[in-house]
Design an enzyme around this catalytic site. Structure first.
Site, PDB file in Angstrom:
ATOM      1  N   GLU A 136      -3.522  -3.029  -0.763  1.00 12.25           N
ATOM      2  CA  GLU A 136      -2.700  -4.245  -0.821  1.00 12.25           C
ATOM      3  C   GLU A 136      -3.423  -5.400  -0.146  1.00 12.25           C
ATOM      4  O   GLU A 136      -4.142  -5.207   0.838  1.00 12.25           O
ATOM      5  CB  GLU A 136      -1.387  -3.948  -0.095  1.00 12.25           C
ATOM      6  CG  GLU A 136      -0.331  -5.009  -0.181  1.00 12.25           C
ATOM      7  CD  GLU A 136       0.996  -4.522   0.399  1.00 12.25           C
ATOM      8  OE1 GLU A 136       1.843  -5.367   0.709  1.00 12.25           O
ATOM      9  OE2 GLU A 136       1.178  -3.279   0.547  1.00 12.25           O
ATOM     10  N   GLU A 140       1.945 -13.875   3.109  1.00 13.52           N
ATOM     11  CA  GLU A 140       3.394 -13.893   3.245  1.00 13.52           C
ATOM     12  C   GLU A 140       3.840 -14.981   4.218  1.00 13.52           C
ATOM     13  O   GLU A 140       3.281 -15.106   5.310  1.00 13.52           O
ATOM     14  CB  GLU A 140       3.897 -12.542   3.752  1.00 13.52           C
ATOM     15  CG  GLU A 140       3.550 -11.369   2.843  1.00 13.52           C
ATOM     16  CD  GLU A 140       3.878 -10.030   3.479  1.00 13.52           C
ATOM     17  OE1 GLU A 140       4.717  -9.305   2.931  1.00 13.52           O
ATOM     18  OE2 GLU A 140       3.286  -9.723   4.534  1.00 13.52           O
TER      19      GLU A 140
END
Length: 262
Positions: A136, A140
């Site tokens: 990943e 964010e």
């Protein structure tokens, strides 16, 4: 550490629930890898998959709803709002590519949602659902502090690579450009065209092709990471443009990070 572990568990739970929602594990697809620019004029269902009808685990206080994913006015709109959905009291939006991508430039022009306990996310992910290790790459913005974006990578489900970077003026106040350039031996992150972080340790750079995600979700439990949730009415994460430029391809628009000299 709790937030990190919860995030790892969240992805693994999400993978399991996605399998259940689809009824079967899809045959692993090959890497797509073709450069593209998405201006969100209309939704191509052969390209995008919209999450609908489940959540990513106990930490998530909303249910994914296709009703909160819209291509409107040349933008992707992911909503978050109150309203019973499944066993949750809130609904939220997520979209992901059906194809997988690896080395190249990933970039998106985003205005994030507002509110403590919310997460406006632009990331790539692959995992057990696809019979692959959990890899990943994250950018964010947590609603508790929209003056920063959190960067992170997971390699075979191991994270702990968080770095907070300032977003001048606030990520929820205007559109900002977020990008990362993923290479076999280097990963660089950019905010508004400026490199803000570089990773050169091979053990901290994913290698598996991944799907591209945008999501907006909330939590009641991950308070130390995302802040104490407080609902202040419906909110939206807007994405004005998204692009992937494969390594070695020409840049696709003048403002692209791929146009910068390596």
């Amino acid at each position: 550490m709790t937030a990190i572990l919860s995030s790892v568990h969240a992805r693994l739970i999400a993978s399991a629930l996605l399998v259940l929602s689809l009824g079967t594990v899809a045959v692993a697809q090959e890497e797509n890898g073709k450069s593209f620019v998405e201006n969100f004029d209309s939704m191509d269902r052969s390209f995008w998959y919209v999450s609908d009808g489940w959540n990513n685990g106990p930490h998530q206080n909303c249910t994914w709803s296709k009703k909160l994913v819209k291509f409107e006015g040349g933008q992707l709109q992911l909503g978050y709002q109150e309203g019973k959905a499944g066993d949750r009291n809130y609904s939220c939006g997520e979209i992901q590519t059906k194809g997988r991508y690896r080395y190249g430039t990933y970039e998106a022009r985003i205005k994030t949602a507002t509110g403590p306990g919310l997460n406006s996310a632009f990331f790539t992910y692959i995992g057990p659902t696809d019979k692959k290790p959990h890899d990943e790459i994250d950018m964010e913005v947590l609603g508790k502090n929209t003056s920063q974006v959190q960067l992170n990578q997971y390699i075979s489900a191991k994270g702990g690579n968080e770095k907070l970077v300032d977003v001048a003026g606030g990520a929820d106040k205007a559109f900002n450009d977020y990008a990362f350039v993923w290479e076999p031996q280097r990963l660089r992150y950019f905010v508004n065209g400026k490199m803000v972080h570089e990773v050169t340790d091979p053990s901290k750079i994913p290698q598996n092709p991944q799907k591209i995600f945008f999501s907006l979700w909330g939590t009641d439990t991950l308070k130390s990471w995302m802040g104490k949730f407080a609902y202040n009415g419906p909110t939206v994460m807007n994405v004005d443009r998204m692009a992937f430029t494969a390594l070695g391809d020409k840049c696709q628009f003048p403002e692209s990070v791929a146009c910068l000299s390596n």
